[in-house]
Scaffold this active site. Structure first.
Site, short mmCIF file in Angstrom:
data_model
loop_
_atom_site.label_atom_id
_atom_site.label_comp_id
_atom_site.label_asym_id
_atom_site.label_seq_id
_atom_site.Cartn_x
_atom_site.Cartn_y
_atom_site.Cartn_z
N GLU A 135 -48.98 -44.02 -33.63
CA GLU A 135 -48.33 -44.89 -32.66
C GLU A 135 -47.41 -45.87 -33.39
O GLU A 135 -47.74 -46.38 -34.46
CB GLU A 135 -49.37 -45.66 -31.85
CG GLU A 135 -48.78 -46.58 -30.78
CD GLU A 135 -49.84 -47.32 -29.98
OE1 GLU A 135 -49.54 -47.69 -28.83
OE2 GLU A 135 -50.96 -47.53 -30.51
N LYS A 195 -46.57 -44.02 -22.51
CA LYS A 195 -47.93 -44.54 -22.42
C LYS A 195 -48.25 -44.94 -20.98
O LYS A 195 -47.55 -45.78 -20.39
CB LYS A 195 -48.08 -45.73 -23.37
CG LYS A 195 -49.50 -46.21 -23.56
CD LYS A 195 -49.50 -47.31 -24.66
CE LYS A 195 -50.88 -47.71 -25.08
NZ LYS A 195 -50.82 -48.71 -26.20
N CYS A 251 -52.99 -44.07 -27.55
CA CYS A 251 -53.89 -45.19 -27.81
C CYS A 251 -54.80 -45.54 -26.63
O CYS A 251 -55.79 -44.89 -26.39
CB CYS A 251 -53.08 -46.40 -28.27
SG CYS A 251 -54.06 -47.64 -29.16
#
Length: 305
Positions: free
Chosen positions: A69, A138, A179
């Site tokens: 990331e 995301k 994440c």
């Protein structure tokens, strides 16, 4: 058909069958590389180092490579706007070239993306021909407040993505999250139900959530869905404003950690065995044992693929 022709036909059929069997066995295994990159404040250095390590991974026989990331910039709300790029742009061009030059599927971690006046945390995926085959934004923004330890609010600068993201390889289908997406079991369940056998999560857990939850979440997602799970973190930099936990990891469908980095920059490898995955699903057939008459997890879209 004369006896000679029949013999030749039988021989050719056996040869084709053996060839197909060998091909199937070959395609049931592939090497995955996870790059734990030391990220600095200099974007050009990050891109150059990432490119070098992708080449190193390919040289070790990797067919799929995963970056961390925010691999091109420091992670933090104060950095997103200044490092943000359009896609396609400088960073995605480097990823495209690296994938093409090394003939690999390259999951390009994530970068801050600017689009239409909004910022996103976005992962691009490139095929061995250098073409972009996927962009995942995301979905779940990292907004947490652990008193006395850490407060972080991605939503202060970023906007959430609105789509599921999967892509096909000659080996298997792959589901993508970034994440904080990993904390949401429903996403992994849906990816599994849609045929994904590998889930990849570029991520940057911190020194509070990392030691507590990083490995636990990966093993949970892998075990619950009987899939391989891989995570790529930036290497730890104790001088950074946000200190990443590191410990990039690959977990098997049995829930075992099969490859794991420390805190420093490294490339780790795992041989993904899809026959082993199939064996586990046959031995413990939870997919066919689910009680759909009592509960269900559904998605509102098909997802990108």
């Amino acid at each position: 058909m004369c006896l000679c022709q029949l013999w030749l036909w039988t021989l050719k059929t056996k040869q084709n069958s053996a060839l197909m069997s060998t091909l199937a066995k070959t395609m049931s295994k592939f090497r995955l590389a996870v790059v734990q990159l030391q990220v600095t404040a200099v974007k050009a250095d990050n891109l150059s180092r990432a490119r070098r390590l992708v080449k190193e991974a390919a040289g070790q026989g990797s067919q799929v490579v995963l970056l961390p990331e925010c691999f091109n910039s420091p992670y933090g709300t104060g950095f997103f706007s200044s490092y943000a790029e359009r896609i396609p742009g400088e960073s995605s061009q480097v990823l495209s070239e690296a994938a093409r030059e090394n003939k690999v599927y390259l999951v390009g971690g994530s970068i801050p993306e600017e689009d239409g006046g909004k910022l996103y945390n976005s992962c691009t995926v490139f095929g061995p021909d250098g073409e972009m085959i996927l962009k995942h934004r995301k979905i779940h923004l990292f907004d947490i407040d652990v008193p006395g330890k850490i407060r972080f609010q991605e939503s202060e600068t970023l906007s959430p993505g609105c789509s599921l993201s999967m892509f096909d390889t000659p080996f298997c289908k792959v589901g993508v999250g970034i994440c904080y997406d990993m904390r949401f079991a429903e996403l992994a369940q849906i990816y599994g139900r849609k045929g994904c056998q590998l889930l990849v999560y570029p991520g940057a857990f911190n020194m509070t959530t990392g030691p507590a939850h990083w490995e636990l979440l990966q093993r949970g997602r892998a075990l619950d869905n009987q899939v391989y799970v891989a995570t790529a973190s930036p290497a730890r930099d104790e001088t950074a404003s946000y200190v990443a936990w590191g410990h990039s990891t690959v977990v098997s469908p049995w829930g075992e950690v099969i490859s794991k980095a420390g805190a420093e920059e490294a490339v780790i490898y795992a041989d993904i065995d899809l026959q082993y995955l199939a064996d586990i699903r046959q031995q413990i057939p939870i997919t066919s044992q689910r009680r759909h008459d009592l509960y269900t997890v559904t998605s509102t879209q098909d997802g990108s693929s």
